[in-house]
Write a protein that holds these residues in place. Structure first.
Motif, PDB file in Angstrom:
ATOM      1  N   PRO A 170      55.497  41.699  51.279  1.00  0.00           N
ATOM      2  CA  PRO A 170      54.678  40.493  51.118  1.00  0.00           C
ATOM      3  C   PRO A 170      53.408  40.641  51.959  1.00  0.00           C
ATOM      4  O   PRO A 170      53.294  41.546  52.789  1.00  0.00           O
ATOM      5  CB  PRO A 170      55.588  39.382  51.661  1.00  0.00           C
ATOM      6  N   ARG A 171      52.464  39.742  51.763  1.00  0.00           N
ATOM      7  CA  ARG A 171      51.159  39.914  52.413  1.00  0.00           C
ATOM      8  C   ARG A 171      51.273  39.967  53.930  1.00  0.00           C
ATOM      9  O   ARG A 171      50.634  40.800  54.585  1.00  0.00           O
ATOM     10  CB  ARG A 171      50.210  38.778  52.009  1.00  0.00           C
TER      11      ARG A 171
ATOM     12  N   LYS B  96      49.148  43.985  45.883  1.00  0.00           N
ATOM     13  CA  LYS B  96      48.155  43.467  44.945  1.00  0.00           C
ATOM     14  C   LYS B  96      46.797  43.361  45.645  1.00  0.00           C
ATOM     15  O   LYS B  96      46.671  43.690  46.825  1.00  0.00           O
ATOM     16  CB  LYS B  96      48.613  42.114  44.399  1.00  0.00           C
ATOM     17  N   ASP B  97      45.812  42.888  44.906  1.00  0.00           N
ATOM     18  CA  ASP B  97      44.452  42.850  45.448  1.00  0.00           C
ATOM     19  C   ASP B  97      44.357  42.082  46.761  1.00  0.00           C
ATOM     20  O   ASP B  97      43.712  42.517  47.715  1.00  0.00           O
ATOM     21  CB  ASP B  97      43.501  42.223  44.426  1.00  0.00           C
ATOM     22  N   GLU B  98      45.005  40.884  46.800  1.00  0.00           N
ATOM     23  CA  GLU B  98      44.911  40.071  48.015  1.00  0.00           C
ATOM     24  C   GLU B  98      45.585  40.760  49.203  1.00  0.00           C
ATOM     25  O   GLU B  98      45.155  40.605  50.358  1.00  0.00           O
ATOM     26  CB  GLU B  98      45.518  38.684  47.791  1.00  0.00           C
ATOM     27  N   ASP B  99      46.641  41.539  48.936  1.00  0.00           N
ATOM     28  CA  ASP B  99      47.295  42.283  50.009  1.00  0.00           C
ATOM     29  C   ASP B  99      46.368  43.369  50.549  1.00  0.00           C
ATOM     30  O   ASP B  99      46.258  43.564  51.758  1.00  0.00           O
ATOM     31  CB  ASP B  99      48.588  42.928  49.505  1.00  0.00           C
ATOM     32  N   VAL B 100      45.697  44.064  49.635  1.00  0.00           N
ATOM     33  CA  VAL B 100      44.776  45.132  50.048  1.00  0.00           C
ATOM     34  C   VAL B 100      43.624  44.550  50.855  1.00  0.00           C
ATOM     35  O   VAL B 100      43.180  45.148  51.841  1.00  0.00           O
ATOM     36  CB  VAL B 100      44.261  45.897  48.812  1.00  0.00           C
TER      37      VAL B 100
ATOM     38  N   ILE C  55      46.935  47.660  42.245  1.00  0.00           N
ATOM     39  CA  ILE C  55      45.604  47.404  42.802  1.00  0.00           C
ATOM     40  C   ILE C  55      44.586  47.326  41.670  1.00  0.00           C
ATOM     41  O   ILE C  55      44.504  48.230  40.830  1.00  0.00           O
ATOM     42  CB  ILE C  55      45.202  48.504  43.804  1.00  0.00           C
ATOM     43  N   GLY C  56      43.824  46.240  41.631  1.00  0.00           N
ATOM     44  CA  GLY C  56      42.795  46.044  40.624  1.00  0.00           C
ATOM     45  C   GLY C  56      41.406  46.168  41.212  1.00  0.00           C
ATOM     46  O   GLY C  56      41.182  46.776  42.266  1.00  0.00           O
TER      47      GLY C  56
ATOM     48  N   LEU D 280      38.432  48.356  49.389  1.00  0.00           N
ATOM     49  CA  LEU D 280      38.576  49.714  49.922  1.00  0.00           C
ATOM     50  C   LEU D 280      37.222  50.416  50.024  1.00  0.00           C
ATOM     51  O   LEU D 280      36.992  51.220  50.937  1.00  0.00           O
ATOM     52  CB  LEU D 280      39.531  50.523  49.043  1.00  0.00           C
ATOM     53  N   ARG D 281      36.304  50.121  49.087  1.00  0.00           N
ATOM     54  CA  ARG D 281      34.951  50.666  49.209  1.00  0.00           C
ATOM     55  C   ARG D 281      34.286  50.181  50.497  1.00  0.00           C
ATOM     56  O   ARG D 281      33.598  50.943  51.192  1.00  0.00           O
ATOM     57  CB  ARG D 281      34.103  50.234  48.001  1.00  0.00           C
ATOM     58  N   LYS D 282      34.495  48.907  50.794  1.00  0.00           N
ATOM     59  CA  LYS D 282      33.935  48.337  52.022  1.00  0.00           C
ATOM     60  C   LYS D 282      34.493  49.054  53.251  1.00  0.00           C
ATOM     61  O   LYS D 282      33.755  49.373  54.197  1.00  0.00           O
ATOM     62  CB  LYS D 282      34.275  46.841  52.079  1.00  0.00           C
TER      63      LYS D 282
END
Length: 658
Positions: free
Chosen positions: A401-402, A424-428, A451-452, A459-461
């Motif tokens: 979970p997050r 998911k995206d919010e976790d990343v 991951i979307g 991740l780019r950031k």
């Protein structure tokens, strides 16, 4: 939100994200209910001081998280508490990572390990465990002493990666792997721990079988330590020496701990007698089982048993369980009402658990966690801030979970692996937010997650802020072709569109990866050589021993022999590595791919060597298989059931996972 003091106090506070740190600090001060107490600061799990004006959301204080409080000197910390905290410092006499130190402890305290084959014969004969004093006169059917002798311990050899072995001469000279296991169990009566033989039966079922290439030696306190009744002064001294460092037998990396948490079922109990010491008789006599002073307290409610259980969790590899920080252990112990034979033992256990926890987490460099449920993940979140010097943390295959994903990312580590974790995206985004503040991070592996576009942008950031960071991101095949709008980034064409796979590929820098791989290969070679030098020094090992080393590394037996054919019978470490460096082409691994992959397992464990289904799943997920697929592949086995190396590869090879 839980706020902890070094003294062991634990205050639970309102976790509303819009309240300020100052409000939280004032609540802590009020709930302490101690005169003249002033809470000076609150400290995050990352070690950062929290500014009063920040909201809990801005300070990244999560629901269920743990903070530490600094109080005014003298306000709460009495002299007794200060002494208690100072006693949390490591006091182990023996290194809990080094197998040589374990062997030394067994020798120093004259601890006798029991041969598994003797216990098998004991059960077959309808007998029960004997005290150490009486067991010293027992032998196996093959004529070996029931208890492993000190002379055998002294002959144990340890290779650079910690595997133990001993050379035996019968029927012909060959090397045998040594497995040492420790049994944590309840004493079901004051005079005898297992009067009905239930534990004896469970141990034999749990432990890996003895084979021609493997010996299994067990620590079981009743047979391994000199027991009450007729101890001589030297035996009393050895007993006390063992007790002082008893945690070594449960927390050491070289020992597998087996936990017997079930008492003898009623259907197993039958009238009979057992050999036990009698004060009245002044010796060991046959005592009727119904005359023994029984103890029916469950394993999970026994204080010392829970301490052993916690020590056994302090490992590099955490399978389905996580060690509790001292404050959480104290809280759980009081909540569950754990029982002790002697009331004074409670504080002794608390202090010892804190000492062992502090020592082990301070020296742990790698942490690998698998098969963690929700409760274990929450405990991991509480424990991670105490691992202050990690090189690598691996949580592959756990559904995070997050809050757990963020807690892992906050760990003070160089390398993070969170593959097949359902992120998911919010976790990343949460992971990236934490890693931006991590000064040590060098590698991040997030393969096989959901991951979307948003996650990739985060991740780019991270990559832009830390250009030297290596990110391994392998999307699932069904996601790679998804066409999504692609926001502009460095080097992108305005208005371009691309699939997730292409966007993920943009994060990888092949030349940088290749450079890192080459440097790592050279560094690893040097590390291996240094390990051999520190272990063996100027000692010369036999040519056959070096052949074993090469085959364990995956090089074919014939190739290994060919490499060393011109060498003397005994070869020094320096000569061996000079030989490897001088070769323009080191022999390749076995000719077929299966042989190449299987060779390290068969060399270490033997073709009939056993690992649990749970462990095989961990191996598959560690190399990139999805958790669901690995579980499906091994669905015919239960998590604790053993699968041999041969059976595993027979099953694996026709499968697409090969």
């Amino acid at each position: 939100v839980h706020v902890l003091l070094m003294s062991g106090q634990d205050v639970s506070c309102d976790p509303q994200p819009d309240r300020t740190v100052r409000e939280l600090r004032e609540e802590v001060q009020k709930k302490l209910q101690l005169e003249n107490t002033k809470v000076l600061e609150l400290i995050a799990s990352s070690g950062e001081k929290l500014r009063d004006e920040l909201t809990l959301n801005e300070a990244n204080v999560d629901y269920g998280g743990f903070l530490s409080a600094i109080v005014a000197p003298g306000a709460v910390m009495s002299e007794d508490m200060v002494e208690e905290v100072e006693e949390y410092a490591p006091q182990s006499k023996y290194d809990l990572q080094d197998p040589k130190q374990l062997i030394q402890f067994l020798l120093d305290a004259n601890i006798a390990l029991v041969r598994l084959e003797y216990l098998q014969e004991l059960l077959a004969a309808g007998r029960r465990f004997l005290r150490r004093q009486e067991a010293e006169g027992e032998f196996t059917a093959a004529g070996l002493p029931a208890l492993v002798q000190a002379s055998e311990l002294q002959k144990v050899e340890i290779d650079p990666i910690g595997n133990m072995s001993i050379c035996v001469k019968d029927p012909s000279p060959h090397r045998v792997t040594v497995v040492i296991e420790s049994i944590s169990h309840a004493w079901e009566s004051m005079e005898h721990p297992d009067p009905h033989g239930f534990q004896l039966d469970q141990i034999i079922q749990m432990c890996p079988p003895v084979t021609s290439t493997r010996s299994v030696w067990l620590f079981y306190d009743f047979m391994s330590l000199y027991q009450y009744g007729g101890r001589t002064p030297p035996q009393e001294g050895y007993f006390r020496q063992a007790l002082e460092q008893m945690h070594t037998l449960y927390a050491h990396e070289a020992i597998k701990v087996r936990i017997l948490d079930e008492l003898t079922p009623e259907m197993w109990k039958h009238p009979g007698t057992v050999m036990a010491f009698s004060d009245q008789a002044g010796g060991v006599i046959a005592v009727s089982i119904d005359q023994l002073r029984a103890n029916s307290t469950p394993y999970l409610l026994r204080g010392w048993c829970q301490a052993e259980r916690q020590w056994s969790r302090l490992r590099i590899s955490l399978e389905a369980c996580v060690p509790m920080p001292p404050e959480l252990f104290r809280h759980r112990m009081e909540e569950q009402g754990l029982r002790f034979t002697h009331h004074d033992d409670k504080e002794t256990v608390l202090k010892l658990q804190a000492q062992v926890f502090a020592e082990k987490v301070r020296t742990t460099k790698q942490l690998m966690a698998e098969n963690l449920d929700e409760e274990a993940l929450n405990t991991l979140c509480a424990a991670l801030p105490f691992y202050v010097d990690l090189d690598e943390i691996v949580v592959n295959g756990n559904l995070l979970p997050r809050n757990a994903a963020v807690a892992v990312a906050k760990a003070n580590a160089c390398s993070f692996q969170m593959e097949s974790c359902g992120l998911k995206d919010e976790d990343v985004e949460g992971i990236v937010s934490s890693l931006l503040r991590c000064k040590k991070v060098e590698k991040l592996r997030l393969a096989h997650n959901d991951i979307g576009h948003r996650g990739l942008q985060a991740l780019r950031k991270l990559k832009k802020a830390k250009p030297d960071l290596y990110i391994d991101l392998q999307l699932d095949e069904e996601d790679e072709g998804d066409e999504l709008p692609h926001q502009e980034g460095p080097g992108d064409r305005p208005g371009a569109t691309t699939g997730l796979g292409a966007e993920a590929e943009g994060l990888a820098q092949d030349d940088h990866r290749g450079r890192l791989s080459q440097q790592k290969g050279l560094a690893e070679f040097g590390k291996v050589e240094a390990k051999f030098r520190s272990t063996f020094g100027q000692e010369r090992l036999t040519r056959q021993r070096w052949v074993d080393v090469l085959t364990t590394a995956g090089i074919g037996f014939e190739d290994a022999n060919a490499l060393l054919k011109d060498c003397d019978q005994h070869i020094s470490v320096a000569s061996f590595f000079d030989l490897l460096r001088g070769k323009t082409a080191i022999p390749k691994a076995n000719s077929t791919l299966r042989d190449q992959v299987e060779a390290p397992f068969t060399s270490t464990l033997g073709p009939d060597g056993l690992l649990t289904q749970q462990r095989w799943i961990g191996i598959l997920t560690a190399i990139g298989c999805r958790l669901e697929g690995a579980q499906t592949l091994l669905k015919d086995w239960k998590p604790a059931e053993y699968i041999s190396v041969r059976s595993f590869f027979d099953l694996l090879w026709p499968n697409s996972y090969a």
